[in-house]
Scaffold this active site. Structure first.
Site, mmCIF file in Angstrom:
data_model
loop_
_atom_site.group_PDB
_atom_site.id
_atom_site.type_symbol
_atom_site.label_atom_id
_atom_site.label_comp_id
_atom_site.label_asym_id
_atom_site.label_seq_id
_atom_site.Cartn_x
_atom_site.Cartn_y
_atom_site.Cartn_z
ATOM 1 N N GLU A 226 0.873 -1.169 0.000
ATOM 2 C CA GLU A 226 0.000 0.000 0.000
ATOM 3 C C GLU A 226 0.913 1.223 0.000
ATOM 4 O O GLU A 226 1.797 1.331 0.856
ATOM 5 C CB GLU A 226 -0.890 0.000 1.253
ATOM 6 C CG GLU A 226 -1.775 1.228 1.266
ATOM 7 C CD GLU A 226 -2.751 1.311 2.432
ATOM 8 O OE1 GLU A 226 -2.767 0.396 3.270
ATOM 9 O OE2 GLU A 226 -3.489 2.300 2.456
ATOM 10 N N ARG B 90 5.232 -12.628 9.816
ATOM 11 C CA ARG B 90 5.918 -11.382 9.484
ATOM 12 C C ARG B 90 7.237 -11.304 10.228
ATOM 13 O O ARG B 90 7.445 -11.977 11.239
ATOM 14 C CB ARG B 90 5.034 -10.178 9.787
ATOM 15 C CG ARG B 90 4.679 -10.006 11.251
ATOM 16 C CD ARG B 90 3.544 -9.016 11.450
ATOM 17 N NE ARG B 90 3.925 -7.647 11.139
ATOM 18 C CZ ARG B 90 3.414 -6.931 10.132
ATOM 19 N NH1 ARG B 90 2.502 -7.449 9.351
ATOM 20 N NH2 ARG B 90 3.796 -5.705 9.916
ATOM 21 N N LYS C 148 4.393 0.878 9.556
ATOM 22 C CA LYS C 148 4.430 2.141 8.821
ATOM 23 C C LYS C 148 3.794 3.273 9.619
ATOM 24 O O LYS C 148 4.225 4.414 9.527
ATOM 25 C CB LYS C 148 3.727 1.978 7.469
ATOM 26 C CG LYS C 148 4.643 1.374 6.411
ATOM 27 C CD LYS C 148 4.003 1.376 5.048
ATOM 28 C CE LYS C 148 3.058 0.204 4.904
ATOM 29 N NZ LYS C 148 2.496 0.078 3.554
HETATM 30 P P1 ATP Z 1 2.909 -2.211 8.183
HETATM 31 O O1 ATP Z 1 2.382 -3.227 9.137
HETATM 32 O O2 ATP Z 1 4.358 -1.945 8.323
HETATM 33 O O3 ATP Z 1 2.112 -0.964 8.161
HETATM 34 P P2 ATP Z 1 1.533 -3.329 5.937
HETATM 35 O O4 ATP Z 1 1.345 -4.792 6.041
HETATM 36 O O5 ATP Z 1 0.368 -2.477 6.199
HETATM 37 O O6 ATP Z 1 2.796 -2.900 6.771
HETATM 38 P P3 ATP Z 1 1.650 -3.307 3.108
HETATM 39 O O7 ATP Z 1 2.134 -2.228 2.229
HETATM 40 O O8 ATP Z 1 0.212 -3.635 3.093
HETATM 41 O O9 ATP Z 1 2.113 -2.913 4.555
HETATM 42 O O10 ATP Z 1 2.516 -4.619 2.901
HETATM 43 C C1 ATP Z 1 2.835 -5.160 1.656
HETATM 44 C C2 ATP Z 1 3.217 -6.594 1.841
HETATM 45 O O11 ATP Z 1 4.322 -6.706 2.727
HETATM 46 C C3 ATP Z 1 2.090 -7.387 2.441
HETATM 47 O O12 ATP Z 1 1.975 -8.597 1.741
HETATM 48 C C4 ATP Z 1 2.513 -7.603 3.858
HETATM 49 O O13 ATP Z 1 1.992 -8.793 4.358
HETATM 50 C C5 ATP Z 1 4.031 -7.632 3.741
HETATM 51 N N1 ATP Z 1 4.647 -7.218 5.008
HETATM 52 C C6 ATP Z 1 4.404 -6.088 5.712
HETATM 53 N N2 ATP Z 1 5.107 -6.076 6.850
HETATM 54 C C7 ATP Z 1 5.839 -7.217 6.873
HETATM 55 C C8 ATP Z 1 6.761 -7.797 7.796
HETATM 56 N N3 ATP Z 1 7.095 -7.181 8.934
HETATM 57 N N4 ATP Z 1 7.310 -8.991 7.479
HETATM 58 C C9 ATP Z 1 6.999 -9.606 6.327
HETATM 59 N N5 ATP Z 1 6.127 -9.132 5.423
HETATM 60 C C10 ATP Z 1 5.549 -7.945 5.686
HETATM 61 MG MG MG Z 2 -1.414 -3.426 4.717
#
Ligand code: ATP
Ligand code: MG
Length: 564
Positions: free
Chosen positions: A38, A264, A274
């Site tokens: 995102e 994760r 984020k």
């Molecule tokens: P955050 O929790 O940091 O805000 P998010 O999951 O909202 O991250 P996205 O941009 O939606 O951020 O993530 C894109 C991809 O990266 C998704 O498939 C998510 O599952 C993966 N992802 C995000 N954080 C991690 C992490 N700490 N370890 C592994 N994969 C991750």
């Molecule tokens: Mg997300």
């Protein structure tokens, strides 16, 4: 933490086993994965794990990986983030080719599918407020209650949904919900919201839309449109999978992707969210998303971490189904492994002390040939000018040396790396009694660093020529948070490390360092790995300490610094 060997990076994990079985059994002609960020912030090291997994699988199985922006929330998303994400994925070494997509590419199709659900009696427009919807949802132990609008006639639903799209209603006035089961044990199936009204310009579609699909309604359908075979995401989406599958089953989608979840990445001394990273930036705790203390890919890059070190780290930690916390020392270990092999050695003096060689001719300059990397003869060497006046590290001299201090002291001989043996003859102090200069002599027979009589000083020091040294600012970095589990006591921001950055001015470095370019991490001999910061301008060099040479945090490297 798992025990693993760095020499088996692509060892099978449970996801690769699933993909391998699907390939073996001929279930897919081509393996298609996607990385779906995102664009509401910069990518961090957790995303790097997901990128390495998705692009890695595509590469290993001869398939492809799409980069798809999950851009369904225009109030939080920005072009700056889109650009940064593309740059970061590329820098990590991955290529999506022509397969760059956006959930917003599918807004028209998703709208049509929403209309199809309404026609089939499987979606309805709800007039409840967000709070009321929450109250009706029930809990893990109690079923939810039907909305009074749940049985709205289809024609009315179609009319209202069309008028939602046309912009007749303000934000939050109505939503479109799936009509599944308000008593489902899984709360995600209790008539989840599919569309909400958001009057906001979108970075790509501008003002074309004022209703936007939710993550749940956009994600699986986008996967299906793109022919994604394995939709790999983190564990928090496991409870969404029944909804993912429900939508795929109830819509005329062109393919049937499957969602798989993995744990994760969590890292000690680090926050990977984020939302929190955005606060660190907005509240001025760091200078920006790419501050070298940030766990963002751009921050790690600026700090001097090579992409290969991050990829090695992802390979070594592997992929598992259970949540765990990885020690940040493991990331640093992987990065040191790469830098030890690849970084050129250079001389830099962070806290300079003047040395004058009384028996060295005043106007003489010798070019000393010094190896770039003793681990890698093919890296060649460089010449370093040697003159009568030099700078050494203040820490490398003691007037009253303790028992195990083998570096320079009155009357003692040490080796200057790649140059000569020198002996301290006299100390010069200022009015306050501080040592400001050492008068030394050199032994001309020891040129290059070896004595014909075989004597070996116990210490070898780095040095720079006073006449040729280049001034530099050096920024030392330490963990951004003081505790391994930041925020565990409640206040995350109280755990910020006040000493996460130390700026040293008046450092003096060998002339070759003036030519170092951003992206080239070097080793300052005996001090650590350092990378030129983009703040460097002609005449004002700035270096970031990437890492110390040894791990001073984990037990592994706690034996302390060597003197030679
Ligand atoms: P955050 O929790 O940091 O805000 P998010 O999951 O909202 O991250 P996205 O941009 O939606 O951020 O993530 C894109 C991809 O990266 C998704 O498939 C998510 O599952 C993966 N992802 C995000 N954080 C991690 C992490 N700490 N370890 C592994 N994969 C991750
Ligand atoms: Mg997300």
């Amino acid at each position: 933490m798992n025990a693993q060997t760095p020499d088996s990076p692509e060892r099978a994990d449970f996801i690769r086993e699933i993909v391998a079985a699907d390939v073996r059994e001929g279930r897919h002609a081509t393996i298609v994965t996607r990385f779906p960020p995102e664009p509401n912030g910069y990518l961090h090291i957790g995303h790097a794990k997901s990128i390495c997994l998705n692009f890695g699988i595509a590469r290993e199985f001869g398939g492809r990986c799409h980069l798809r922006f999950d851009d369904t929330n225009p109030t939080k998303e920005e072009q700056e983030y889109i650009d940064a994400i593309e740059a970061d994925v590329r820098w990590l070494g991955f290529d999506w080719g022509e397969h760059l997509y956006h959930a917003s590419d599918y807004f028209e199709q998703l709208y049509e599918w929403a209309v199809a659900l309404i026609r089939a009696g499987k979606a309805y427009v709800d007039d409840l407020t967000a709070d009321e919807i929450r109250e009706h949802r029930g809990t893990l132990t109690e079923p939810g209650q039907d909305s009074p609008w749940r049985d709205r006639p289809t024609a009315e639903n179609l009319d209202l949904f069309e008028r939602m799209r046309a912009g007749e209603f303000p934000n939050g006035a109505r939503v479109l919900r799936a009509r599944i089961d308000m008593a489902a044990p899984n709360i995600n199936l209790r008539d989840p919201v599919l569309y909400r009204i958001v009057h906001a310009a979108h970075p790509r579609t501008g003002d074309a839309w004022c209703i936007y699909p939710t993550y749940d309604f956009a994600h699986g359908q986008s996967d299906a449109i793109e022919g994604v075979t394995h939709s790999i995401c983190t564990l928090e989406f496991e409870v969404h999978r029944p909804l993912y599958d429900w939508l795929i089953e109830n819509l005329p989608v062109p393919s049937r992707p499957h969602q798989y979840e993995f744990a994760r990445l969590n890292l000690t001394y680090t926050v990977l969210s984020k939302r929190v990273l955005l606060r660190l930036v907005n509240e001025g705790h760091v200078r920006g998303w790419d501050d070298p203390r940030m766990p963002t890919i751009s921050g790690l890059r600026r700090r001097g971490f090579p992409a290969e070190g991050i990829r090695d780290f992802a390979a070594v930690i592997g992929v598992a189904k259970a949540d765990s916390v990885v020690e940040v020392g493991q990331l640093e270990f992987a990065v040191r492994g790469v830098l030890n092999r690849t970084a050129s050695r250079r001389f830099a003096v962070l806290n300079p002390l003047k040395v004058v060689l009384d028996n060295y001719p005043a106007q003489q300059v010798e070019e000393m040939e010094v190896a770039n990397n003793p681990e890698d003869p093919s890296a060649g060497g460089r010449s370093v000018p040697f003159t009568r006046e030099l700078w050494i590290e203040h820490d490398d001299f003691r007037e009253d040396p303790p028992a195990k201090f083998f570096r320079l002291a009155p009357g003692r001989e040490v080796r200057l790396r790649g140059a000569y043996f020198v002996t301290c003859r006299e100390i010069v102090k200022d009015a306050a009694g501080q040592v400001v200069e050492l008068r030394c002599t050199y032994d001309p027979a020891t040129r290059g660093g070896d004595a014909p009589d075989g004597r070996r000083p116990k210490a070898t020091l780095h040095w720079v020529s006073a006449a040729y040294a280049v001034p530099a600012e050096v920024r030392l970095y330490d963990h951004l948070f003081v505790r391994p589990d930041p925020g565990a006591d409640g206040d995350l921001f109280a755990d910020l490390n006040p000493a996460s950055e130390t700026v040293l001015r008046g450092c003096l470095v060998e002339p070759a360092l003036a030519a170092t370019t951003v992206g080239q991490t070097v080793q300052f001999e005996r001090l650590g790995y350092f990378a030129p910061d983009p703040d460097s301008m002609a005449g004002h060099l700035v270096f970031n300490r990437t890492l110390t040479l040894k791990d001073t945090w984990a037990k592994l490297g706690a034996q302390g610094r060597q003197d030679t």
